[in-house]
Design a protein around this motif. Structure first.
Motif, PDB file in Angstrom:
ATOM      1  N   GLY A   1     -17.384  -3.632   6.595  1.00 36.67           N
ATOM      2  CA  GLY A   1     -17.637  -4.293   7.866  1.00 36.67           C
ATOM      3  C   GLY A   1     -16.328  -4.492   8.582  1.00 36.67           C
ATOM      4  O   GLY A   1     -15.541  -3.563   8.708  1.00 36.67           O
ATOM      5  N   LYS A   2     -16.079  -5.714   8.991  1.00 36.37           N
ATOM      6  CA  LYS A   2     -14.792  -5.936   9.636  1.00 36.37           C
ATOM      7  C   LYS A   2     -13.741  -6.455   8.671  1.00 36.37           C
ATOM      8  O   LYS A   2     -12.621  -6.775   9.071  1.00 36.37           O
ATOM      9  N   LEU A   3     -14.103  -6.500   7.425  1.00 31.61           N
ATOM     10  CA  LEU A   3     -13.129  -6.935   6.420  1.00 31.61           C
ATOM     11  C   LEU A   3     -12.370  -5.744   5.833  1.00 31.61           C
ATOM     12  O   LEU A   3     -12.902  -4.650   5.720  1.00 31.61           O
ATOM     13  N   VAL A   4     -11.140  -5.978   5.463  1.00 30.86           N
ATOM     14  CA  VAL A   4     -10.381  -5.004   4.682  1.00 30.86           C
ATOM     15  C   VAL A   4     -10.105  -5.639   3.322  1.00 30.86           C
ATOM     16  O   VAL A   4      -9.398  -6.638   3.229  1.00 30.86           O
ATOM     17  N   LEU A   5     -10.746  -5.092   2.304  1.00 28.03           N
ATOM     18  CA  LEU A   5     -10.600  -5.634   0.959  1.00 28.03           C
ATOM     19  C   LEU A   5      -9.449  -4.945   0.242  1.00 28.03           C
ATOM     20  O   LEU A   5      -9.426  -3.722   0.139  1.00 28.03           O
ATOM     21  N   SER A   6      -8.537  -5.739  -0.300  1.00 24.48           N
ATOM     22  CA  SER A   6      -7.394  -5.198  -1.029  1.00 24.48           C
ATOM     23  C   SER A   6      -7.558  -5.440  -2.520  1.00 24.48           C
ATOM     24  O   SER A   6      -8.075  -6.473  -2.939  1.00 24.48           O
ATOM     25  N   SER A   7      -7.089  -4.476  -3.292  1.00 19.99           N
ATOM     26  CA  SER A   7      -7.087  -4.647  -4.751  1.00 19.99           C
ATOM     27  C   SER A   7      -5.907  -3.884  -5.334  1.00 19.99           C
ATOM     28  O   SER A   7      -5.291  -3.074  -4.649  1.00 19.99           O
ATOM     29  N   LEU A   8      -5.628  -4.125  -6.602  1.00 27.23           N
ATOM     30  CA  LEU A   8      -4.513  -3.435  -7.235  1.00 27.23           C
ATOM     31  C   LEU A   8      -4.823  -1.952  -7.405  1.00 27.23           C
ATOM     32  O   LEU A   8      -5.939  -1.580  -7.729  1.00 27.23           O
ATOM     33  N   ASP A   9      -3.798  -1.121  -7.221  1.00 24.54           N
ATOM     34  CA  ASP A   9      -4.009   0.316  -7.224  1.00 24.54           C
ATOM     35  C   ASP A   9      -3.620   0.944  -8.557  1.00 24.54           C
ATOM     36  O   ASP A   9      -3.928   2.094  -8.815  1.00 24.54           O
ATOM     37  N   ASP A  10      -2.973   0.170  -9.396  1.00 28.52           N
ATOM     38  CA  ASP A  10      -2.318   0.801 -10.545  1.00 28.52           C
ATOM     39  C   ASP A  10      -2.344  -0.135 -11.736  1.00 28.52           C
ATOM     40  O   ASP A  10      -1.996  -1.302 -11.633  1.00 28.52           O
TER      41      ASP A  10
ATOM     42  N   LYS B   1       0.841  -1.194   0.000  1.00 33.49           N
ATOM     43  CA  LYS B   1       0.000   0.000   0.000  1.00 33.49           C
ATOM     44  C   LYS B   1       0.880   1.250   0.000  1.00 33.49           C
ATOM     45  O   LYS B   1       0.607   2.215  -0.725  1.00 33.49           O
ATOM     46  N   ALA B   2       1.938   1.207   0.788  1.00 32.05           N
ATOM     47  CA  ALA B   2       2.833   2.365   0.881  1.00 32.05           C
ATOM     48  C   ALA B   2       3.455   2.689  -0.473  1.00 32.05           C
ATOM     49  O   ALA B   2       3.687   3.854  -0.795  1.00 32.05           O
ATOM     50  N   LEU B   3       3.702   1.659  -1.257  1.00 30.30           N
ATOM     51  CA  LEU B   3       4.315   1.869  -2.570  1.00 30.30           C
ATOM     52  C   LEU B   3       3.270   1.991  -3.673  1.00 30.30           C
ATOM     53  O   LEU B   3       3.589   1.939  -4.854  1.00 30.30           O
ATOM     54  N   ARG B   4       2.027   2.097  -3.280  1.00 23.43           N
ATOM     55  CA  ARG B   4       0.934   2.348  -4.225  1.00 23.43           C
ATOM     56  C   ARG B   4       0.740   1.220  -5.237  1.00 23.43           C
ATOM     57  O   ARG B   4       0.329   1.461  -6.360  1.00 23.43           O
ATOM     58  N   LEU B   5       1.001   0.009  -4.820  1.00 23.16           N
ATOM     59  CA  LEU B   5       0.667  -1.119  -5.689  1.00 23.16           C
ATOM     60  C   LEU B   5      -0.713  -1.635  -5.330  1.00 23.16           C
ATOM     61  O   LEU B   5      -1.389  -2.239  -6.152  1.00 23.16           O
ATOM     62  N   VAL B   6      -1.092  -1.436  -4.096  1.00 21.96           N
ATOM     63  CA  VAL B   6      -2.349  -1.984  -3.601  1.00 21.96           C
ATOM     64  C   VAL B   6      -3.155  -0.882  -2.916  1.00 21.96           C
ATOM     65  O   VAL B   6      -2.610   0.018  -2.283  1.00 21.96           O
ATOM     66  N   ARG B   7      -4.454  -0.985  -3.065  1.00 22.75           N
ATOM     67  CA  ARG B   7      -5.392  -0.055  -2.445  1.00 22.75           C
ATOM     68  C   ARG B   7      -6.284  -0.858  -1.500  1.00 22.75           C
ATOM     69  O   ARG B   7      -6.521  -2.048  -1.743  1.00 22.75           O
ATOM     70  N   GLN B   8      -6.797  -0.226  -0.470  1.00 23.27           N
ATOM     71  CA  GLN B   8      -7.646  -0.965   0.463  1.00 23.27           C
ATOM     72  C   GLN B   8      -8.914  -0.188   0.772  1.00 23.27           C
ATOM     73  O   GLN B   8      -8.910   1.027   0.855  1.00 23.27           O
ATOM     74  N   ARG B   9      -9.996  -0.956   0.950  1.00 28.78           N
ATOM     75  CA  ARG B   9     -11.243  -0.339   1.410  1.00 28.78           C
ATOM     76  C   ARG B   9     -11.842  -1.234   2.473  1.00 28.78           C
ATOM     77  O   ARG B   9     -11.614  -2.442   2.506  1.00 28.78           O
ATOM     78  N   LYS B  10     -12.600  -0.639   3.359  1.00 25.80           N
ATOM     79  CA  LYS B  10     -13.186  -1.404   4.459  1.00 25.80           C
ATOM     80  C   LYS B  10     -14.615  -1.794   4.136  1.00 25.80           C
ATOM     81  O   LYS B  10     -15.371  -1.025   3.531  1.00 25.80           O
TER      82      LYS B  10
END
Lengths: 113, 113
Positions: free
Chosen positions: B86-95, B75-84
């Motif tokens: 409920g209690k899940l954190v969903l990750s996906s590609l950012d770029d 996430k810090a390197l902007r390869l992955v984005r996250q959204r919340k």
DNA sequence: CATACGATTGAACGATTGTTCAATCGTAAT
DNA sequence: ATTACGATTGAACAATCGTTCAATCGTATG
């Protein structure tokens, strides 16, 4: 309540997309070798000209020894090719894909944060 | 005798092609983050679906903790984005460039040695 | 042959890395 | 409120990394 979520199916789906350990390992090695600033500089310098070990060292401000160690790695991973000319060892890029990687990597790196 | 060779001009030429330390460093960071097999697997898995942290862990056979640590880096390197959700954190590609890198990296890795 | 130069090697070193482990946080459900 | 689950955190550890250093090799030139 939010949308339902099934861990089972997500895991099964994701697992199918993964290449073999061998392929992933080989890909990781390729990226890793470009993941060191000095090694990356060597590769970038070689996109323009064939260079001897000493010239690379002088260009980057590294020791001949350090450059030689890194060139061996780059050669082993088929990013760099070498040919001899007298007492010089001329290094050049071995693969046309490498320049593509550099181009895209640079684009990502220089994008607005 | 072979062709003459001037170190001076080669070094001067090569130096001109090098991007700034900042750009090179940023590029290297991008490649480096893809240079670990588990991190690379995470990224590859995310090319298909959005996944929660636990699903990534189960898919790759990693601990939740290890995955969480790596996602923070991605996430810090902007390869992955996250959204919340409920209690899940969903990750996906950012770029979108990331998939290009994967494609080319894979091509190089699977080429005949 | 002797010298100089470019290149390579291997050991050694400090530095960085990725994981584990235990503890904790946050949210949703009972 | 309590419980359960998903996620995160920080310390600690072994393992790996990239460099330096000294020694050596190879080849062309004096």
């Amino acid at each position: 309540m939010t949308s339902p979520h099934s861990h089972r199916t997500s895991v099964a789906t994701a697992k199918r997309t993964l290449p073999s350990d061998q392929v992933v390992g080989s890909m990781a090695e390729t990226f890793k070798v470009l993941g060191d600033p000095n090694r990356l500089r060597i590769v970038i310098a070689l996109t323009q000209t064939e260079l001897c070990t000493l010239d690379i060292a002088r260009t980057l401000g590294m020791s001949e020894s350090a450059v030689s160690h890194q060139l061996r790695l780059l050669k082993a991973l088929r990013l760099v090719r070498q040919r001899k000319e007298g007492k010089l060892v001329l290094s050049s890029l071995d693969d046309e894909h490498i320049e593509d990687l550099l181009r895209i990597g640079r684009r990502h790196a220089t994008e607005a944060a």
